[in-house]
Design an enzyme around this catalytic site. Structure first.
Site, mmCIF file in Angstrom:
data_model
loop_
_atom_site.group_PDB
_atom_site.id
_atom_site.type_symbol
_atom_site.label_atom_id
_atom_site.label_comp_id
_atom_site.label_asym_id
_atom_site.label_seq_id
_atom_site.Cartn_x
_atom_site.Cartn_y
_atom_site.Cartn_z
ATOM 1 N N SER A 1 35.722 34.395 44.689
ATOM 2 C CA SER A 1 37.186 33.351 44.470
ATOM 3 C C SER A 1 38.658 32.743 45.179
ATOM 4 C CB SER A 1 37.387 33.655 42.814
ATOM 5 O OG SER A 1 35.682 33.259 41.679
ATOM 6 N N HIS B 1 28.443 31.900 41.967
ATOM 7 C CA HIS B 1 27.943 32.298 40.914
ATOM 8 C C HIS B 1 27.151 31.220 39.655
ATOM 9 C CE1 HIS B 1 32.308 33.301 40.641
ATOM 10 N NE2 HIS B 1 31.642 34.765 41.094
HETATM 11 P P1 ADP Z 1 34.923 40.381 39.662
HETATM 12 O O1 ADP Z 1 35.981 40.407 39.352
HETATM 13 O O2 ADP Z 1 33.407 41.122 37.811
HETATM 14 O O3 ADP Z 1 33.814 40.922 40.325
HETATM 15 P P2 ADP Z 1 33.560 37.696 40.453
HETATM 16 O O4 ADP Z 1 33.753 36.366 39.524
HETATM 17 O O5 ADP Z 1 34.230 37.928 41.503
HETATM 18 O O6 ADP Z 1 34.303 39.235 39.386
HETATM 19 O O7 ADP Z 1 32.568 38.125 40.260
HETATM 20 C C1 ADP Z 1 30.957 38.301 39.235
HETATM 21 C C2 ADP Z 1 29.799 38.598 40.247
HETATM 22 O O8 ADP Z 1 29.333 37.645 40.592
HETATM 23 C C3 ADP Z 1 29.790 39.773 40.550
HETATM 24 O O9 ADP Z 1 28.487 40.435 40.360
HETATM 25 C C4 ADP Z 1 29.950 39.059 42.502
HETATM 26 O O10 ADP Z 1 29.094 39.891 43.759
HETATM 27 C C5 ADP Z 1 28.574 38.063 42.285
HETATM 28 N N1 ADP Z 1 28.989 37.061 42.780
HETATM 29 C C6 ADP Z 1 30.768 36.007 43.359
HETATM 30 N N2 ADP Z 1 30.446 35.695 44.339
HETATM 31 C C7 ADP Z 1 28.459 35.385 44.841
HETATM 32 C C8 ADP Z 1 28.093 34.270 45.676
HETATM 33 N N3 ADP Z 1 29.070 33.814 46.678
HETATM 34 N N4 ADP Z 1 27.001 34.289 45.562
HETATM 35 C C9 ADP Z 1 26.573 35.227 44.726
HETATM 36 N N5 ADP Z 1 26.995 36.311 43.316
HETATM 37 C C10 ADP Z 1 28.128 36.273 43.815
#
Ligand code: ADP
Length: 159
Positions: free
Chosen positions: A127, A16
């Site tokens: 996560s 993130h």
């Molecule tokens: P949600 O529950 O909305 O999917 P997340 O917190 O899991 O929320 O993810 C938020 C955003 O960050 C999503 O677009 C997800 O694809 C992206 N994301 C999650 N992990 C990664 C990562 N390792 N690298 C880049 N983007 C990520």
């Protein structure tokens, strides 16, 4: 141009954070918006997730942190964001993300969804994976910012 980066961030990972850093170089402003989802029981309360992100992004210019419930396009409108930013890690993310993007497009065609490809060395990170590793006592220092690693350790009683 301003971008909204919505997500659960339960907790924030280095994947993130990498996306936020790169977006902050592309946009005049990036609003990281933590979703308050009443249907989901998060591991970390909203205020703690906000604090994790505020701490990790403190040195980045143009990054704001907030929370929202309801429609993402409404949150984008309230924040003056023309772009909703999402990350793509693998093909498995694509189908769901495309459906959400099309839904948001149908609700508010003036807001564009843009995808950034994850940094390749963070592509395995989510996560859920991080929580699973921390729960069983694995080292997560290469997966999350240091403050989050401490929070995980406290959550799973390993300090
Ligand atoms: P949600 O529950 O909305 O999917 P997340 O917190 O899991 O929320 O993810 C938020 C955003 O960050 C999503 O677009 C997800 O694809 C992206 N994301 C999650 N992990 C990664 C990562 N390792 N690298 C880049 N983007 C990520």
């Amino acid at each position: 141009m301003r971008a909204l980066y919505p997500g659960s961030f339960d907790p924030l990972t280095l994947g993130h954070l990498d996306l936020i850093e790169r977006a902050s170089r592309l946009f005049d402003g990036v609003v990281v918006a933590v979703l308050q989802n009443p249907g989901k029981q998060p591991a970390f309360p909203l205020e703690q997730r906000l604090e994790q992100i505020r701490t990790a992004t403190a040195t980045l210019s143009g990054v704001e942190v907030g929370s929202f419930d309801g429609l993402t396009v409404e949150c984008a409108r309230r924040n003056g964001a023309q772009v909703i930013l999402r990350g793509l890690r693998a093909l498995s993310d694509f189908e769901f993300e495309l459906q959400i993007a099309h839904t948001n497009q149908s609700l508010e065609p003036r807001v564009e969804t843009l995808f950034l490809a994850t940094a390749v060395h963070h592509s395995f990170l989510s996560s859920s994976v991080v929580k699973e590793v921390a729960r069983f006592g694995g080292d997560v220092h290469h997966m999350v910012p240091s403050g989050v690693a401490e929070d995980l350790s406290r959550l799973f009683n390993r300090t």
